[in-house]
Design an enzyme around this catalytic site. Structure first.
Site, short mmCIF file in Angstrom:
data_model
loop_
_atom_site.label_atom_id
_atom_site.label_comp_id
_atom_site.label_asym_id
_atom_site.label_seq_id
_atom_site.Cartn_x
_atom_site.Cartn_y
_atom_site.Cartn_z
CE LYS A 1 -3.79 1.88 2.83
NZ LYS A 1 -4.59 1.60 4.06
CD GLN B 1 9.31 -1.06 20.67
OE1 GLN B 1 8.98 -1.41 21.80
NE2 GLN B 1 9.32 0.21 20.29
N GLY C 1 10.03 -9.49 20.01
CA GLY C 1 10.80 -10.63 19.55
C GLY C 1 9.92 -11.76 19.06
CD GLU D 1 8.09 -9.88 24.79
OE1 GLU D 1 6.98 -10.22 24.35
OE2 GLU D 1 8.95 -9.29 24.12
CG ASP E 1 -6.70 -1.26 3.51
OD1 ASP E 1 -7.57 -0.62 4.13
OD2 ASP E 1 -5.58 -0.80 3.23
CG HIS F 1 1.38 -3.15 23.90
ND1 HIS F 1 2.03 -2.53 24.95
CD2 HIS F 1 2.20 -4.15 23.49
CE1 HIS F 1 3.19 -3.12 25.15
NE2 HIS F 1 3.32 -4.11 24.29
NE ARG G 1 1.47 -7.86 24.98
CZ ARG G 1 2.11 -7.86 23.81
NH1 ARG G 1 1.40 -7.87 22.69
NH2 ARG G 1 3.41 -7.83 23.75
CG HIS H 1 0.04 -4.27 20.20
ND1 HIS H 1 0.99 -3.52 19.54
CD2 HIS H 1 0.67 -5.42 20.57
CE1 HIS H 1 2.15 -4.16 19.53
NE2 HIS H 1 1.97 -5.32 20.13
CD GLU I 1 -2.40 -7.55 13.54
OE1 GLU I 1 -3.16 -6.93 14.29
OE2 GLU I 1 -1.27 -7.13 13.23
NE ARG J 1 0.06 -10.29 19.59
CZ ARG J 1 1.25 -9.70 19.78
NH1 ARG J 1 2.36 -10.37 19.56
NH2 ARG J 1 1.31 -8.46 20.18
CB SER K 1 2.15 -11.59 16.35
OG SER K 1 3.12 -10.78 16.96
#
Length: 524
Positions: A33, A45, A47, A112, A206, A227, A273, A330, A354, A365, A370
């Protein structure tokens, strides 16, 4: 007329992984796009999660994934993707220097939220997505052509309801048909539907809207992950502050230093999250400011160079040990319903990344799953396409399911974002959802049949309205709270009725919503 063996829409990790692994005798074209590096993957960011630590095992990773997803996951997808993770990391490590290692040459593993072990492989400290995208671009062969600044907006179907390509418009306004034996939607999620988001400016749903207009099944659109920690200044979010920062010891606090996650969840600041986002949201609504206290993290600037740059660019003095944060959209757990090869309900059309919903993420998630899913789906689909039989589709009759109609007066893009954030954001209820549904219905975006005469900006808004409608409709139907979907009027999970999927598809008269027990999330 442009004919291709494989046509890929999007330039994130799933798209590039697929393109890099396709046979060199296939004619492959990537349409993006904007620019090839303008994708969420490039901004990632944290990982990639993989159970490769000494005390880790895929079974632990599977348990964490199901727990974060509130058991709404497709267990087969979870098991296959998680078990494949170590091999995917090993393959990339053997191809190039993408991931960070210690002095012994061993991969560094981070922690995480909602993970029970250190299993996050990262590159460039907090620039994993950028490292992966650059690596994959470097591996593309000569059979792959990339076209930038091309807005695909309609799937082309033949008389047998087979997808044979897309219609697209360039930045010069010229319309062009791209024909292909196999069309892959790797267009990402829909984060730009909300006021506060970590997503790239181009990510507005889209591909999902195109699939929906063609009658493809779309599933679980109510599950949006917010997030917990975006840099928040003067009422605006400025960029993502990775969950890895909390993994290294940062704590969420109020102005007076009170930790807000004490007693909220056993994992405190590293809780799932949706739990952390909801707690921050509660404090912000009451007028509090919330900060990440990073004072206990040693060598912060070296460990998180990208985050350091974002903060310094926005005048944050990291020496004070605090970063102001707020939650924002997010990741989309739902999307175009696919199997584990990326196949959709229409022949010749695939979705990965995604934009797709394999069921891996369930209702929420798990951090760093991801990019893993993107790598897995790109590799899996490449193996299928490399063995596929290719037909000559040139000159195939095109079935146009659309009827020209008068142009619709559209709202401002910011108005769409603000109303979605307020009414269909982190905390939802029936009154707000019905108000948003009534407002969206005044535009009847899903019944706009001929997009040719709309500008690129207008088409973006039309697709945003369509996706907003899908999310709102699904959120109204799910009368429980699960994962990223929180209803203040139905605050509890309802396992008896709701371990099932919300399927939405478009028939000839508009939107039809079905609730079917097509997959049992987890039988335990």
């Amino acid at each position: 007329m442009t004919n291709n063996d494989v046509l890929i829409l999007g330039s994130g990790i799933a798209a590039l992984q697929l393109a890099s692994l396709l046979n060199k005798d296939l004619n492959v074209r990537i349409l993006t796009k904007e620019k090839v590096r303008t994708a969420n993957s490039y901004l990632a960011q944290g990982g990639i999660a993989a159970a490769i630590g000494e005390h880790d095992h895929p079974s632990k990773h599977i348990t964490d994934t199901l727990e974060a997803g509130r058991y709404h996951n497709n267990q087969k997808a979870v098991e296959q993707i998680i078990h494949a993770a170590p091999g995917l990391i090993k393959f990339i490590t053997e191809q190039g220097s993408v991931f960070d290692k210690n002095q012994k040459g061993e991969l560094l593993l981070g922690m995480e939220g909602a993970h029970s072990e250190k299993r996050i492989v990262h590159g460039g400290g907090d620039a994993t997505g950028k490292n992966m995208v650059e690596f994959l671009i470097s591996t593309l062969k000569e059979n792959v052509t990339i076209e930038e600044d091309v807005f695909a907006y309609e799937l082309l179907l033949n008389s047998e309801n087979r997808c044979i390509g897309v219609k697209a418009k360039g930045s010069d306004g010229q319309i062009k048909n791209y024909y292909s034996n196999n069309t892959i939607l790797a267009t990402g999620g829909c984060g730009q539907l909300f006021t506060y988001t970590s997503n790239a400016d181009t990510v507005s749903g889209d591909g999902i809207a195109m699939a929906y207009l063609a009658g493809v099944e779309v599933v679980d659109m109510e599950f949006i992950q917010f997030h917990p920690t975006l840099l928040y200044l003067n009422g605006e979010t400025k960029g993502l502050i990775s969950e890895a920062v909390r993994g290294e010891g940062a704590v969420l606090v109020t102005d007076d230093g009170t930790p807000i996650m004490e007693g909220v969840h056993p994992l405190k600041d590293l809780g799932p999250r949706h739990v952390v986002s909801q707690k921050i949201y509660e404090y912000l609504k009451k007028g509090y400011n919330i900060y990440l206290d990073i004072s206990k993290i040693k060598n912060f600037k070296q460990r998180f160079p990208s985050i350091t740059s974002i903060c310094e660019e926005n005048g944050i003095q990291l020496s004070k040990g605090r970063i102001p944060v707020a939650p924002g959209s997010h990741f989309l757990m739902g999307g175009i319903k696919t199997d584990l090869f990326g196949r959709t309900s229409i022949k010749g059309l695939f979705a990965i990344g995604e934009a797709a919903c394999t069921g891996l993420h369930g209702a929420n998630r798990l951090a760093s799953n991801s990019l893993l899913e993107g790598l897995y789906m790109g590799e899996k689909l490449s193996s299928w396409l490399n063995e596929a039989v290719y037909e000559d589709i040139v000159g195939t009759e095109i079935k146009r399911p659309f009827i020209p109609q008068e142009k619709v007066i559209l709202p401002d893009r910011q108005q769409i974002k603000d109303t979605m954030m307020e009414r269909v954001g982190i905390v939802r209820n029936e009154v707000n959802l019905k108000n948003q549904k009534a407002w969206l219905d005044t535009f009847n975006a899903h019944q706009i049949n001929d997009l040719d005469n709309y500008s690129l900006e207008e088409m973006t808004k039309i697709f945003m309205l369509m996706i907003a409608n899908l999310i709102t409709e699904a959120a109204l139907k799910r009368t429980e709270s699960r994962g990223g979907h929180y209803r203040s009027d139905y605050p509890m999970e309802d396992d008896h009725h709701w371990l099932n999927k919300t399927i939405i598809h478009k028939n000839s008269r508009g939107m039809e919503t079905n609730h079917e027990y097509i997959e049992t999330a987890l039988a335990t």
